[in-house]
Design a protein around this motif. Structure first.
Motif, PDB file in Angstrom:
ATOM      1  N   ASP A   1       2.711  -6.178   6.497  1.00  0.00           N
ATOM      2  CA  ASP A   1       2.442  -5.466   5.183  1.00  0.00           C
ATOM      3  C   ASP A   1       2.312  -6.532   4.304  1.00  0.00           C
ATOM      4  OD1 ASP A   1       2.641  -2.596   5.755  1.00  0.00           O
ATOM      5  OD2 ASP A   1       4.850  -2.596   5.378  1.00  0.00           O
TER       6      ASP A   1
ATOM      7  N   GLU B   1       2.628  13.947   2.316  1.00  0.00           N
ATOM      8  CA  GLU B   1       2.779  13.036   0.823  1.00  0.00           C
ATOM      9  C   GLU B   1       3.912  13.483   0.270  1.00  0.00           C
ATOM     10  OE1 GLU B   1       0.034  14.261   1.910  1.00  0.00           O
ATOM     11  OE2 GLU B   1      -1.905  12.459   1.953  1.00  0.00           O
TER      12      GLU B   1
ATOM     13  N   PRO C   1      -1.349  -2.289  -6.918  1.00  0.00           N
ATOM     14  CA  PRO C   1      -1.314  -0.937  -6.338  1.00  0.00           C
ATOM     15  C   PRO C   1       0.093  -0.465  -6.397  1.00  0.00           C
ATOM     16  CG  PRO C   1      -2.627  -2.352  -4.886  1.00  0.00           C
ATOM     17  CD  PRO C   1      -1.969  -3.308  -5.863  1.00  0.00           C
TER      18      PRO C   1
ATOM     19  N   TRP D   1       2.238   0.857  -4.366  1.00  0.00           N
ATOM     20  CA  TRP D   1       2.900   1.011  -2.742  1.00  0.00           C
ATOM     21  C   TRP D   1       3.479   2.393  -2.401  1.00  0.00           C
ATOM     22  CZ3 TRP D   1      -1.017  -1.132  -0.707  1.00  0.00           C
ATOM     23  CH2 TRP D   1      -1.424  -2.182  -1.152  1.00  0.00           C
TER      24      TRP D   1
ATOM     25  N   GLN E   1      -1.112  -6.480   2.642  1.00  0.00           N
ATOM     26  CA  GLN E   1      -1.065  -5.922   1.314  1.00  0.00           C
ATOM     27  C   GLN E   1      -0.945  -6.816   0.095  1.00  0.00           C
ATOM     28  OE1 GLN E   1      -2.191  -2.741   1.380  1.00  0.00           O
ATOM     29  NE2 GLN E   1      -1.654  -2.331   3.656  1.00  0.00           N
TER      30      GLN E   1
ATOM     31  N   VAL F   1       3.025   4.997  -3.375  1.00  0.00           N
ATOM     32  CA  VAL F   1       2.082   6.103  -3.138  1.00  0.00           C
ATOM     33  C   VAL F   1       1.173   6.017  -2.196  1.00  0.00           C
ATOM     34  CG1 VAL F   1       0.073   7.492  -4.366  1.00  0.00           C
ATOM     35  CG2 VAL F   1       2.019   6.778  -5.980  1.00  0.00           C
ATOM     36  N   THR F   2       0.568   4.783  -2.176  1.00  0.00           N
ATOM     37  CA  THR F   2      -0.524   4.180  -1.063  1.00  0.00           C
ATOM     38  C   THR F   2       0.268   4.344   0.313  1.00  0.00           C
ATOM     39  OG1 THR F   2      -1.519   2.828  -2.625  1.00  0.00           O
ATOM     40  CG2 THR F   2      -1.938   2.389  -0.350  1.00  0.00           C
ATOM     41  N   MET F   3       1.376   4.115   0.294  1.00  0.00           N
ATOM     42  CA  MET F   3       2.075   4.025   1.852  1.00  0.00           C
ATOM     43  C   MET F   3       2.381   5.391   2.416  1.00  0.00           C
ATOM     44  SD  MET F   3       4.507   0.532   1.698  1.00  0.00           S
ATOM     45  CE  MET F   3       3.719  -1.058   1.847  1.00  0.00           C
ATOM     46  N   GLN F   4       2.303   6.395   1.525  1.00  0.00           N
ATOM     47  CA  GLN F   4       2.764   7.772   2.043  1.00  0.00           C
ATOM     48  C   GLN F   4       1.923   8.233   3.233  1.00  0.00           C
ATOM     49  OE1 GLN F   4       5.109   9.982   0.557  1.00  0.00           O
ATOM     50  NE2 GLN F   4       5.698   8.211  -0.812  1.00  0.00           N
TER      51      GLN F   4
END
Length: 121
Positions: free
Chosen positions: A17, A95, A83, A85, A21, A87-90
């Protein structure tokens, strides 16, 4: 059911990660010298190896988790460039479900521990 020769997907590691990321901006060693740092922010990228030192020798684990997640507070203008994360990693299709949020929290906590291990004494 498992198919012969096919293994279940392995969970993403905190190191992976970070490399995928974070390192682009924060640099491979966390010094703030990633090759993409100047593309996203106009200010100097922070050296995340100094977080404990700047906090009296204590790594601010929960603060780091919240910063990585990004959903706690309405962000500052500069934060919008990093970012969210959390939200992005859902998990796609699930979600913000309790299971997806728990998995995201676990992944972010692992990433925060990885960053904690990067701290300079």
């Amino acid at each position: 059911m498992l198919v012969a020769g096919v293994r279940p997907a392995k969970a993403q590691s905190a190191k992976q990660d970070y490399e995928q990321q974070c390192a682009g901006c924060h640099g491979p060693t966390g010094k703030g010298n990633g090759e993409d740092a100047g593309l996203l922010v106009s200010t100097k990228m922070p050296d995340i190896t100094q977080l404990a030192k700047k906090n009296g020798g204590h790594f601010p684990f929960e603060d780091v988790v919240e910063i990585i997640d990004g959903r706690r507070d309405i962000p500052e203008h500069e934060r919008i460039q990093m970012p969210f994360w959390g939200v992005t990693m859902q998990k796609p299709g699930a979600e913000f479900s309790p299971q997806s949020d728990a998995a995201v929290r676990k992944r972010i906590e692992a990433l925060a521990r990885y960053i904690e291990a990067m701290q300079e004494k």
